[in-house]
Design a protein around this motif. Structure first.
Motif, PDB file in Angstrom:
ATOM      1  N   ILE A  48      -8.477   2.584   8.451  1.00 33.81           N
ATOM      2  CA  ILE A  48      -8.506   1.418   7.567  1.00 33.81           C
ATOM      3  C   ILE A  48      -9.945   0.977   7.306  1.00 33.81           C
ATOM      4  CG2 ILE A  48      -7.914  -1.032   7.414  1.00 33.81           C
ATOM      5  CD1 ILE A  48      -5.332  -0.372   8.903  1.00 33.81           C
ATOM      6  N   ILE A  49     -10.738   0.962   8.358  1.00 32.62           N
ATOM      7  CA  ILE A  49     -12.133   0.552   8.212  1.00 32.62           C
ATOM      8  C   ILE A  49     -12.897   1.543   7.347  1.00 32.62           C
ATOM      9  CG2 ILE A  49     -14.295   0.248   9.492  1.00 32.62           C
ATOM     10  CD1 ILE A  49     -12.552  -0.965  11.764  1.00 32.62           C
ATOM     11  N   ALA A  50     -12.653   2.828   7.593  1.00 36.40           N
ATOM     12  CA  ALA A  50     -13.319   3.847   6.773  1.00 36.40           C
ATOM     13  C   ALA A  50     -12.955   3.671   5.306  1.00 36.40           C
ATOM     14  CB  ALA A  50     -12.927   5.249   7.264  1.00 36.40           C
ATOM     15  N   PRO A  97       0.797  -1.225   0.000  1.00 38.51           N
ATOM     16  CA  PRO A  97       0.000   0.000   0.000  1.00 38.51           C
ATOM     17  C   PRO A  97       0.832   1.279   0.000  1.00 38.51           C
ATOM     18  CG  PRO A  97      -0.298  -1.247   2.044  1.00 38.51           C
ATOM     19  CD  PRO A  97       0.469  -2.109   1.138  1.00 38.51           C
ATOM     20  N   SER A  98       2.005   1.251   0.599  1.00 40.58           N
ATOM     21  CA  SER A  98       2.823   2.462   0.586  1.00 40.58           C
ATOM     22  C   SER A  98       3.309   2.761  -0.821  1.00 40.58           C
ATOM     23  CB  SER A  98       4.010   2.311   1.536  1.00 40.58           C
ATOM     24  OG  SER A  98       4.749   1.152   1.206  1.00 40.58           O
ATOM     25  N   GLN A 148       3.224  -2.376   7.197  1.00 41.85           N
ATOM     26  CA  GLN A 148       2.486  -1.824   8.320  1.00 41.85           C
ATOM     27  C   GLN A 148       2.186  -0.380   7.975  1.00 41.85           C
ATOM     28  OE1 GLN A 148       1.432  -4.075  10.341  1.00 41.85           O
ATOM     29  NE2 GLN A 148       0.331  -2.575  11.579  1.00 41.85           N
ATOM     30  N   MET A 149       0.959  -0.126   7.565  1.00 44.15           N
ATOM     31  CA  MET A 149       0.602   1.227   7.186  1.00 44.15           C
ATOM     32  C   MET A 149       0.377   2.077   8.427  1.00 44.15           C
ATOM     33  SD  MET A 149       0.763   1.763   4.045  1.00 44.15           S
ATOM     34  CE  MET A 149      -0.229   3.123   3.426  1.00 44.15           C
ATOM     35  N   GLY A 178      -1.682 -12.966   7.498  1.00 44.25           N
ATOM     36  CA  GLY A 178      -1.593 -12.848   8.950  1.00 44.25           C
ATOM     37  C   GLY A 178      -1.542 -11.404   9.418  1.00 44.25           C
ATOM     38  N   ASN A 179      -1.481 -10.489   8.473  1.00 42.65           N
ATOM     39  CA  ASN A 179      -1.461  -9.069   8.796  1.00 42.65           C
ATOM     40  C   ASN A 179      -2.898  -8.601   9.031  1.00 42.65           C
ATOM     41  OD1 ASN A 179      -1.210  -6.269   8.811  1.00 42.65           O
ATOM     42  ND2 ASN A 179       0.169  -6.196   7.054  1.00 42.65           N
ATOM     43  N   PRO A 180      -3.189  -8.069  10.202  1.00 40.24           N
ATOM     44  CA  PRO A 180      -4.581  -7.679  10.483  1.00 40.24           C
ATOM     45  C   PRO A 180      -5.093  -6.508   9.655  1.00 40.24           C
ATOM     46  CG  PRO A 180      -3.126  -7.047  12.286  1.00 40.24           C
ATOM     47  CD  PRO A 180      -2.315  -7.863  11.349  1.00 40.24           C
TER      48      PRO A 180
END
Lengths: 170, 143
Positions: free
Chosen positions: B84-86, A25-26, B76-77, A112-114
């Protein structure tokens, strides 16, 4: 056989997403924010994908029908209406906020990444909620899901057609 | 330009295009992930099984990638759960309302030279770019 092919398409698609960087995503955000530390890589993703798809599509559409289906199910609408445009804006905002879109979210969700899991659950809810609301309150139809016989009914239909031909010989 | 990966990105794109083309050739369907996944939620008869099979392929693909190249899926953003939910809600609603997403409009739509999809891509790219700008530059990269 058809299930194996469809499954393999999903597999290949996932590999493509991962290799291309779309599951980072980055990297997506750095592509979208072109005023910042711009990473143009994703341009190559779409370029490569469109190029190959265009060729494959020309080949596919030159045939009478898909191998395992009665017909091609291509979108028939030609106009963008206001709800669609608004939907595109909403999608864009959601995409730009974190850098996930549906495909990468699915692929990353099993790592496994939430974070992608949370996104996926929220996305599923959003899709479902839109469908429920659209059906009851809007006159606008839901995106087309079917346009002909399903894939797995195809074999049944072919058998029926063959039977038909047998009984109507000239 | 940071982390420019033209070869991997192009190669990945080629695989995406190939997978989409193969799906079209054999099943006549568009490889628009929001349509495929969203269609499962709509549960129409005759249209669910192939979608589930395709999504299963995506997920197993993810598992394989995670096994052999976990670096591709680890991140890890700097976003709160709320953010994230939004984002997920917006993507879900927007993809359905907008009749497609990056694969549906961006790959298959542009691949068909469909003006409607090209317009959709322009719209969502613009919205996404503006949003990314706001998050990165006005919100300090956090959400």
């Amino acid at each position: 056989m058809i299930n194996l092919i469809i499954f393999s398409c999903g597999l290949l698609f996932a590999f493509g997403l991962a290799l291309s960087g779309m599951t980072q995503p980055s990297k997506v955000v750095n592509f979208l924010d072109f005023t910042g530390k711009w990473d143009p890589s994703l341009m190559f993703v779409m370029g490569g994908a469109v190029f190959v798809y265009y060729i494959g599509q020309r080949i596919s559409l030159s045939r009478d029908k898909p191998t395992y289906a009665v017909n091609f199910q291509l979108p028939t609408a030609t106009e963008i209406d206001l709800p669609m445009a608004i939907g595109n804006v909403i999608f864009g905002i959601g995409w730009g906020l974190v850098g996930f879109c549906p495909g990468p979210a699915l692929v990353s969700s099993v790592s496994g990444n939430p974070q992608p899991v949370m996104f996926l659950v929220a996305m599923s809810f959003g899709m479902y909620a839109y469908g429920a609301v659209a059906e009851h309150f809007l006159t606008r139809p839901l995106p087309q899901v079917d346009g002909g016989a399903g894939i797995h009914e195809h074999a049944m239909l072919e058998a029926l057609e063959a039977e038909d031909k047998k009984h109507h010989l000239p | 330009m940071e982390n420019f990966t033209p070869i991997e990105s192009l190669s990945g794109g080629v695989l995406i295009g190939l997978a989409s083309a193969i799906l079209l050739f054999f099943t006549g369907r568009i490889a628009g992930i929001s349509g495929i996944f969203g269609g499962i939620l709509q549960a129409k008869h005759g249209e669910t099984q192939w979608r589930v099979v395709f999504v299963a392929g995506l997920l197993v693909g993810g598992l394989l990638v995670n096994f052999f190249r976990p670096d591709m899926l680890q991140f890890q953003m700097d976003r709160t759960n709320f953010g994230i939910i939004a984002a997920g809600l917006l993507v879900g609603i927007g993809a359905r309302m907008g009749n497609g997403c990056t694969s549906g409009h961006g790959v298959c739509g542009i691949g068909r030279l469909a003006p409607r999809s090209m317009m959709a891509v322009v719209i969502f790219m613009t919205a996404a770019a503006a949003t990314a700008y706001v998050v990165n530059h006005l919100l300090g990269g956090h959400l």
